[in-house]
Scaffold this motif. Structure first.
Motif, short mmCIF file in Angstrom:
data_model
loop_
_atom_site.label_atom_id
_atom_site.label_comp_id
_atom_site.label_asym_id
_atom_site.label_seq_id
_atom_site.Cartn_x
_atom_site.Cartn_y
_atom_site.Cartn_z
N GLY A 36 0.85 -1.19 0.00
CA GLY A 36 0.00 0.00 0.00
C GLY A 36 0.89 1.24 0.00
O GLY A 36 2.09 1.16 0.28
N ALA A 37 0.28 2.39 -0.31
CA ALA A 37 1.08 3.62 -0.43
C ALA A 37 1.78 3.95 0.88
O ALA A 37 2.97 4.29 0.90
N ASP A 38 1.08 3.83 2.00
CA ASP A 38 1.69 4.19 3.28
C ASP A 38 2.84 3.25 3.63
O ASP A 38 3.91 3.68 4.07
N GLY A 39 2.59 1.96 3.42
CA GLY A 39 3.64 0.98 3.72
C GLY A 39 4.85 1.19 2.83
O GLY A 39 6.00 1.09 3.27
N TYR A 40 4.59 1.49 1.56
CA TYR A 40 5.70 1.76 0.62
C TYR A 40 6.48 3.00 1.05
O TYR A 40 7.71 2.98 1.12
N ASN A 41 5.77 4.08 1.36
CA ASN A 41 6.45 5.30 1.82
C ASN A 41 7.30 5.02 3.06
O ASN A 41 8.37 5.60 3.25
N GLY A 42 6.79 4.11 3.89
CA GLY A 42 7.50 3.78 5.12
C GLY A 42 8.88 3.15 4.89
O GLY A 42 9.74 3.19 5.76
N LEU A 43 9.07 2.60 3.69
CA LEU A 43 10.39 2.03 3.37
C LEU A 43 11.48 3.10 3.37
O LEU A 43 12.66 2.81 3.52
N PHE A 44 11.05 4.36 3.20
CA PHE A 44 12.04 5.45 3.08
C PHE A 44 12.10 6.35 4.31
O PHE A 44 12.99 7.17 4.42
N ASP A 45 11.12 6.18 5.21
CA ASP A 45 11.21 6.99 6.44
C ASP A 45 11.41 6.11 7.67
O ASP A 45 11.32 6.58 8.81
N GLY A 46 11.68 4.83 7.43
CA GLY A 46 12.02 3.94 8.54
C GLY A 46 10.82 3.29 9.22
O GLY A 46 10.99 2.48 10.13
N THR A 47 9.59 3.61 8.78
CA THR A 47 8.43 3.01 9.45
C THR A 47 8.04 1.65 8.87
O THR A 47 7.24 0.94 9.46
N THR A 48 8.58 1.30 7.72
CA THR A 48 8.39 -0.07 7.19
C THR A 48 9.76 -0.73 7.15
O THR A 48 10.71 -0.17 6.60
N ASP A 49 9.81 -1.94 7.72
CA ASP A 49 11.08 -2.65 7.82
C ASP A 49 11.32 -3.44 6.53
O ASP A 49 10.49 -4.27 6.15
N TRP A 50 12.45 -3.16 5.89
CA TRP A 50 12.78 -3.89 4.65
C TRP A 50 12.93 -5.40 4.92
O TRP A 50 12.83 -6.21 4.00
N ALA A 51 13.17 -5.76 6.19
CA ALA A 51 13.34 -7.19 6.52
C ALA A 51 12.03 -7.86 6.91
O ALA A 51 12.00 -9.03 7.26
N SER A 52 10.90 -7.12 6.83
CA SER A 52 9.63 -7.65 7.34
C SER A 52 9.03 -8.74 6.45
O SER A 52 9.39 -8.88 5.26
N ALA A 53 8.09 -9.47 7.04
CA ALA A 53 7.40 -10.54 6.30
C ALA A 53 6.58 -9.95 5.14
O ALA A 53 6.40 -10.60 4.10
N ASP A 54 6.07 -8.73 5.31
CA ASP A 54 5.29 -8.10 4.23
C ASP A 54 6.17 -7.87 3.00
O ASP A 54 5.74 -8.06 1.86
N VAL A 55 7.41 -7.45 3.25
CA VAL A 55 8.32 -7.26 2.11
C VAL A 55 8.67 -8.62 1.50
O VAL A 55 8.72 -8.77 0.28
N THR A 56 8.84 -9.65 2.35
CA THR A 56 9.12 -10.99 1.82
C THR A 56 8.00 -11.42 0.87
O THR A 56 8.25 -11.95 -0.22
N ALA A 57 6.75 -11.17 1.29
CA ALA A 57 5.61 -11.58 0.45
C ALA A 57 5.64 -10.86 -0.89
O ALA A 57 5.38 -11.46 -1.95
#
Ligand code: GAL
Length: 443
Positions: A234-255
């Motif tokens: 989603g847009a928020d989760g994607y934006n979070g990849l660049f402000d540190g709120t979404t973890d690049w190592a998370s299961a969501d990124v794995t999916a």
């Protein structure tokens, strides 16, 4: 294209005609006349030799070259005494140009102006002290009133602006061959709702004997990957990849990476060394169904006599509905440029109404200015009018592959990781580890 929720961008519409307060330039052909510079002490960085301007871009061939030529024509009309020197270097996405540029900048031998992307990509150059602060030029040319606030926000670093945008492109577009889809039993009018539904369609296309989707060299694969991340996070989760709120190592990124791996399995690896145009060609020729690419594709289609909407159709990457994956080409004044006055003329041209209309109407992008009247927008295609509407109303996210979201260093590391994966050098877990390492360089 279906519409998303209006989140940002509407302020842009309130802008009115730019008032050229104070200094020279503006919309008039000032013939290279010196401005007062917009600063109170000494000469502005953009004052000086305007006998020529050496312009470094990666718009070197095909449809991209035609866009640059349109801009050159306006420049030569506005500044007949300033010689335009084309220093373009082939390679879509700047794949070759950025390396040559880095070497020239490091050697203290910059061009007079170079193409970059608005946003995080500029940070490498700013931190290295390689580009001039152009905030005063914005005042002088009234650009702070001509560009929408969303764009100004993305251009501003620590209160200063270091580049002038010529256009805005959208990266998350699927270009599809409707004949291939029909022949495979896939309804061209039914846009898949999400990545899983899209993969189900690819399976049918493969069974019918076509290549489901094409990609080319590393940056084109990164562009595909970013659109899958947008769909799945989603847009928020994607934006979070660049402000540190979404973890690049998370299961969501794995999916999302699992989805990417599946989609890559439907591509033709013989195209992995190709630039975007040859990688797109099997779709145009009716041998493949889909390609994900920015809307610079548009001119390439029309110059081959193809009609968008009939021969080729476009829609947002499934799961990207209502999200505008943004990038803007933006030009600079390097520190130590030999012809700063020529660079100023170029920056005035690309940001002028005439320049933005001439360039964008052939490049497939939309004007960065938000103060063009209905009459001035009349020559733009239906696709572009739709993109303008989408930019004004959809949620805007920043492209990784095209420097809006990350620096050149980070996007290069991501490209390397993605290409290694494509070539079988690692698996999904290995790709994710390398992306985590690359992302450590963010901010
Ligand atoms: C992008 C650039 C576009 C287009 C594209 C393909 O990075 O912003 O204008 O040139 O690369 O080369």
């Amino acid at each position: 294209m279906r519409r998303g929720i209006a989140v940002i961008g509407t302020a842009a519409l309130a802008m009115t005609l730019v008032a050229c307060s104070g200094g020279g330039g503006g919309e008039s052909a000032s013939g290279g006349a010196e401005s007062d510079g917009g600063t109170s002490t000494g000469a502005a960085a953009w004052e000086g030799d305007d006998s020529e301007v050496q312009v470094m871009t990666w718009w070197e061939s095909g449809s991209e070259k035609e866009g640059l030529q349109a801009l050159q024509k306006v420049f030569e009309e506005k500044f007949p005494d300033t010689e335009f020197v084309n220093a373009a270097i082939a390679g879509g996405g700047g794949s070759q140009a950025k390396q040559k540029l880095a070497a020239d900048l490091a050697a203290g031998n910059p061009p007079d102006t170079f193409q970059a992307h608005a946003g995080a990509e500029m940070t490498d150059y700013i931190e290295a002290g390689q580009v001039e602060d152009l905030t005063g030029l914005y005042d002088e040319l009234g650009l702070d009133k001509a560009f929408p606030q969303d764009l100004l926000d993305r251009l501003t670093m620590d209160g200063k602006i270091y580049s002038v945008p010529s256009n805005i492109h959208r990266a998350n577009v699927v270009w599809a061959n409707p004949t291939v889809l029909k022949d495979s039993g896939v309804d061209p009018d039914a846009v898949p709702a999400d990545i899983d539904a899209w993969i189900a369609d690819m399976e049918k296309i493969k069974a019918a004997g076509y290549t489901p989707i094409t990609v080319g060299s590393a940056w084109t694969q990164t562009e595909l990957l970013e659109t899958i991340l947008i769909a799945d996070l989603g847009a928020d989760g994607y934006n979070g990849l660049f402000d540190g709120t979404t973890d690049w190592a998370s299961a969501d990124v794995t999916a999302a990476l699992e989805h990417f791996a599946t989609i890559m399995s439907y591509t033709d690896s013989s195209l992995y060394a190709e630039d975007w145009e040859p990688a797109m060609q099997p779709v145009v020729d009716g041998k493949a169904a889909y390609n994900v690419m920015g809307d610079w594709v548009y001119l390439g289609l029309t110059s081959q006599g193809k009609t968008l909407g009939t021969d080729i159709i476009e829609f947002p990457v499934p799961g990207n509905d209502g999200v505008y994956d943004f990038l803007a080409d933006s030009f600079t004044l390097p520190v130590g440029a030999a012809h700063p006055g020529g660079a100023r003329d170029w920056l005035e041209t690309i940001s002028s109404k005439e320049g933005q209309i001439a360039f964008n109407s052939v490049k497939g992008s939309i004007p960065a200015r938000s103060d063009l009247s209905e009459d001035e927008l009349a020559g733009f295609s239906d696709y572009q009018r739709e993109a303008m509407d989408s930019f004004a109303n959809d949620t805007i996210v920043s492209s990784i592959a095209h420097g809006a979201a990350v620096s050149v260093t980070v996007s290069s590391a991501i490209n390397d990781a993605v290409m290694k994966f494509a070539q079988g050098g690692t698996d999904v877990a290995g790709l994710q580890e390398e992306l985590v390492a690359a992302a450590a360089g963010i901010g």
